[in-house]
Design an enzyme around this catalytic site. Structure first.
Site, PDB file in Angstrom:
ATOM      1  N   GLU A   1     -15.037 -20.557 -46.899  1.00  0.00           N
ATOM      2  CA  GLU A   1     -16.475 -20.614 -46.586  1.00  0.00           C
ATOM      3  C   GLU A   1     -16.745 -19.657 -45.434  1.00  0.00           C
ATOM      4  O   GLU A   1     -15.909 -19.514 -44.536  1.00  0.00           O
ATOM      5  CB  GLU A   1     -16.880 -22.034 -46.181  1.00  0.00           C
ATOM      6  CG  GLU A   1     -18.356 -22.107 -45.789  1.00  0.00           C
ATOM      7  CD  GLU A   1     -18.907 -23.521 -45.664  1.00  0.00           C
ATOM      8  OE1 GLU A   1     -18.116 -24.471 -45.559  1.00  0.00           O
ATOM      9  OE2 GLU A   1     -20.142 -23.651 -45.669  1.00  0.00           O
TER      10      GLU A   1
ATOM     11  N   ASN B   1     -22.216 -28.864 -54.012  1.00  0.00           N
ATOM     12  CA  ASN B   1     -21.139 -29.044 -53.027  1.00  0.00           C
ATOM     13  C   ASN B   1     -21.101 -30.509 -52.619  1.00  0.00           C
ATOM     14  O   ASN B   1     -20.637 -31.337 -53.384  1.00  0.00           O
ATOM     15  CB  ASN B   1     -21.350 -28.114 -51.822  1.00  0.00           C
ATOM     16  CG  ASN B   1     -20.339 -28.371 -50.716  1.00  0.00           C
ATOM     17  OD1 ASN B   1     -19.149 -28.451 -51.002  1.00  0.00           O
ATOM     18  ND2 ASN B   1     -20.785 -28.530 -49.491  1.00  0.00           N
ATOM     19  N   GLU B   2     -21.616 -30.840 -51.453  1.00  0.00           N
ATOM     20  CA  GLU B   2     -21.611 -32.260 -51.055  1.00  0.00           C
ATOM     21  C   GLU B   2     -22.976 -32.840 -51.381  1.00  0.00           C
ATOM     22  O   GLU B   2     -23.756 -33.138 -50.487  1.00  0.00           O
ATOM     23  CB  GLU B   2     -21.310 -32.378 -49.565  1.00  0.00           C
ATOM     24  CG  GLU B   2     -19.837 -32.228 -49.246  1.00  0.00           C
ATOM     25  CD  GLU B   2     -19.512 -32.436 -47.777  1.00  0.00           C
ATOM     26  OE1 GLU B   2     -20.431 -32.387 -46.938  1.00  0.00           O
ATOM     27  OE2 GLU B   2     -18.322 -32.644 -47.469  1.00  0.00           O
TER      28      GLU B   2
ATOM     29  N   CYS C   1     -21.067 -26.187 -47.417  1.00  0.00           N
ATOM     30  CA  CYS C   1     -22.517 -26.360 -47.254  1.00  0.00           C
ATOM     31  C   CYS C   1     -23.287 -25.059 -47.421  1.00  0.00           C
ATOM     32  O   CYS C   1     -24.497 -25.081 -47.670  1.00  0.00           O
ATOM     33  CB  CYS C   1     -22.822 -26.931 -45.880  1.00  0.00           C
ATOM     34  SG  CYS C   1     -22.215 -28.589 -45.676  1.00  0.00           S
TER      35      CYS C   1
END
Ligand code: AHR
Length: 656
Positions: A45, A373-374, A242
């Site tokens: 990331e 993602n989350e 994120c």
């Protein structure tokens, strides 16, 4: 006297424990599961200056003047103020992706009259005798200005210089020069001073070292890629994290904006620019020099399967929690379909052609993708179903990774775990940022998971020496040992757990937001943490099949603080046993080895340990905690292992 006697008794008792041999059993022809080639991978990331200012070797910050303060990172020096001698011009109708450039006007300029200095990303790391490629896009109506480029050290001393005389008129051109640095400096700067008279427009002012990975122009820092390649990762997850979600939908990651000519990639603010008030990074942007084409290329270079994670029509639920209206989800879904075409399809297709034009006519062989993602809640499930149907209708064998949210337990997790399993999700992504004790206590997490149905991707995990998002988290030996213990549980359950990756991957010592991280870098150096060595030891010793390993007839999952798992590698013909001693005392193990194939009498044990549980690695002592090899004997079908306190041990024995 009394005190020293009790100390002596404790010492004697400790020795006695240390001398007792705990018995374990490995049946190396009792196959328990196949180990997927993807088992151990890496999570990338652009956080902590991992991409811009990190692996992407560009040294000039804000090269195209697109930061919200157009001259951030730049300083103008002049002997006297001339109104408008440097103007930031915006041509947004002509060029939406890269609207700004600067216009420089000068009359009889000499050294000292007018110059620009770029500070780099917390300085520029430059190396003695290494070549540097300077390039610029220019357009000039009245030619006559010469550009002098200089690398300077922190005292202002010139340590490398070149000259560039823009030769052409007309539309935008690119021109490059190369020069060498005569010194190694952590925090150099780039000066550009102007000579002569004229007016010139400048954009994409760039400086790259020539020692990039595979020598690619405009490429990556080779030391950082090498650390990844050394891990032999089974996959690379990208671009996050994120960052996929964005603070709001408009700043979500959109892969189509990250490919094509570099000057046409539209920069956006990095969500980690503003995420943590306690770690502000106002100069953190994503230029996408590391874009989706480069991610695929990187995966190919290091032999890892690409695993892109795409936005599912939802912005970060910790931030705005914006969702795309269901009847406006099509472009998001289309991005996913087009990505498969870009990666895999023939060069006759729209996106396959783009791939070929970028220099890779061969497919990238993309097999899986994450949707979200989350993300969590019914709003996620509603959107995920739409993506799943569209992708599976067109590509039935393509595998999808689904999110189970931010935590490995709790209401959100339970809802998603049940719902996704009900939907027959291919792969469920679980995240754990927890204290080391959690990792030790959860080494048997997957022993009782359903054996059929959805597979698990331990997509982000790291033991936190303090607590999640604390700035005090350190990459200690204790954290690494706890992760190793937990990973024996992942390995033992390789029929359920098909993939795992530590997170985050990179952190720049002067530009991080989140700790702990697997690999730390400054402008010139990089080192692996103890956690890095744990990841690497699992990955390079992943084997091809899990075999039975027990203690007292049960899985070795933390009773007495010992953890263990074993694999065979059919290609290298090896039996590989991993054992973790999480105790503060030494422990002796006697492992009986049962199986038909004959074993060598000599093996090797690789040990990761240190005297102090809080030991970390650092730029000064990058290998304070690093694997050490010792010879080990196999006799009478047994191997004895003396495990030092807090150690991770990998035994390798040749199968004859
Ligand atoms: O790894 C850092 C962050 O942790 C990731 O961006 C996110 O997915 C998780 O919350």
């Amino acid at each position: 006297m009394k005190k020293s006697l009790s100390a002596l008794l404790i010492f004697a008792a400790t020795c006695a424990i240390g001398q007792t041999k705990k018995k374990y059993n490995v049946q190396y022809d009792e196959i328990k599961a196949d180990v997927q080639p993807t088992m151990w991978g890496v999570f990338f990331e652009d956080i902590n200056m991992g991409a811009d200012g990190g692996i992407y070797a560009e040294l000039v910050k804000n090269r195209s003047f697109e930061f919200y303060k157009p001259l951030m990172g730049w300083t103008i020096k002049r002997d006297k103020f001339n109104e408008g001698d440097i103007l930031v011009v915006n041509r947004k109708d002509e060029n939406t992706a890269n609207p700004r450039y600067i216009r420089v006007k000068a009359n009889n300029a000499v050294n000292g009259s007018l110059s620009l200095t770029n500070e780099g990303f917390r300085g520029m790391g430059v190396k003695k005798d290494l070549g540097y490629d300077f390039s610029v896009m220019y357009r000039q109506k009245s030619p006559g200005l010469k550009l002098h480029t200089e690398l300077v050290d922190s005292t202002g001393k010139v340590i490398g210089a070149g000259e560039l005389s823009p030769s052409e008129t007309g539309d935008w051109k690119k021109q490059s020069i190369s020069f060498k640095s005569n010194a190694t400096v952590q925090k150099a700067k780039l000066n550009i001073w102007f000579e002569g008279s004229g007016e010139i427009d400048l954009d994409m002012i760039s400086l790259f070292p020539q020692d990039t990975w595979k020598g690619r122009k405009g490429g990556f820092r080779s030391d950082m890629v090498q650390l990844l390649a050394d891990m032999k990762p089974g996959f690379i997850r990208f671009p996050g994290g994120c960052i996929v979600e964005g603070h709001e939908l408009s700043t979500r990651y959109q892969w189509k904006k990250t490919i094509g000519p570099i000057e046409e990639r539209q920069l956006i603010i990095n969500r980690w620019n503003t995420e943590f008030a306690h770690r502000p990074a106002p100069d953190y942007f994503q230029t996408f020099g590391l874009g989706f084409f480069e991610y695929f290329q990187l995966a190919e270079d290091i032999g890892a399967q690409p695993l892109p994670i795409l936005n599912c029509g939802m912005a970060c639920q910790f931030n705005t929690a914006e969702v795309a209206a269901i009847d406006e989800l099509d472009p998001y879904v289309q991005d996913a379909l087009d990505l498969i075409e870009f990666a895999n399809d023939s060069t006759d297709t729209k996106w396959g052609k783009v791939r070929a034009e970028m220099g890779h006519p061969k497919p990238f062989n993309l097999k899986m993708m994450g949707v979200g993602n989350e993300n969590w809640g019914p709003q996620y499930v509603e959107r995920l179903k739409i993506f799943t149907k569209a992708i599976k209708d067109k590509y039935p064998d393509f595998k999808l990774v689904n999110s189970s949210g931010t935590d490995p337990d709790g209401e959100r997790f339970d809802y998603l775990n049940t719902t996704l399993r009900g939907m027959k999700a291919d792969i469920i992504d679980e995240h754990y940022y927890r204290r080391p004790e959690w990792f030790l206590q959860n080494a048997s997490r997957y022993d009782n998971y359903p054996r059929n149905g959805s597979k698990i991707f331990a997509g982000e995990y790291a033991a936190q020496s303090d607590k999640t998002v604390s700035v005090d988290n350190k990459n200690t030996l204790q954290c690494a040992i706890a992760e190793a213990a937990f990973m024996t549980g992942l390995e033992r359950n390789a029929d359920v757990v098909n993939m795992a990756s530590y997170a985050p991957l990179f952190a720049h010592i002067d530009g991080w937001q989140w700790t702990p991280d697997l690999i730390w870098v400054d402008n010139l150096n990089s080192y692996g943490t103890p956690d890095y060595y744990v990841q690497k030891l699992f990955s390079v010793n992943k084997g091809t099949q899990v075999v039975a390993m027990t203690g007292d007839g049960k899985a070795i999952a933390g009773t007495d603080g010992i953890f263990g798992s074993a694999v065979v590698d059919r290609k290298s013909k090896e039996l590989i046993i991993k054992m973790v001693n999480s105790n503060a005392s030494a422990q002796n193990a006697e492992i009986s080895l049962g199986g038909k194939v004959k074993l060598s009498k000599n093996g090797v044990v690789t040990v990761l340990s240190a005297d102090n549980l809080n030991q970390t690695n650092s730029f000064q002592a990058p290998k304070a905690v690093s694997p050490q090899d010792k010879a080990i004997k196999i006799s009478g079908g047994k191997v004895s292992l003396a495990m030092t306190p807090n150690s991770f041990n990998v035994i390798k024995i040749k199968m004859l």
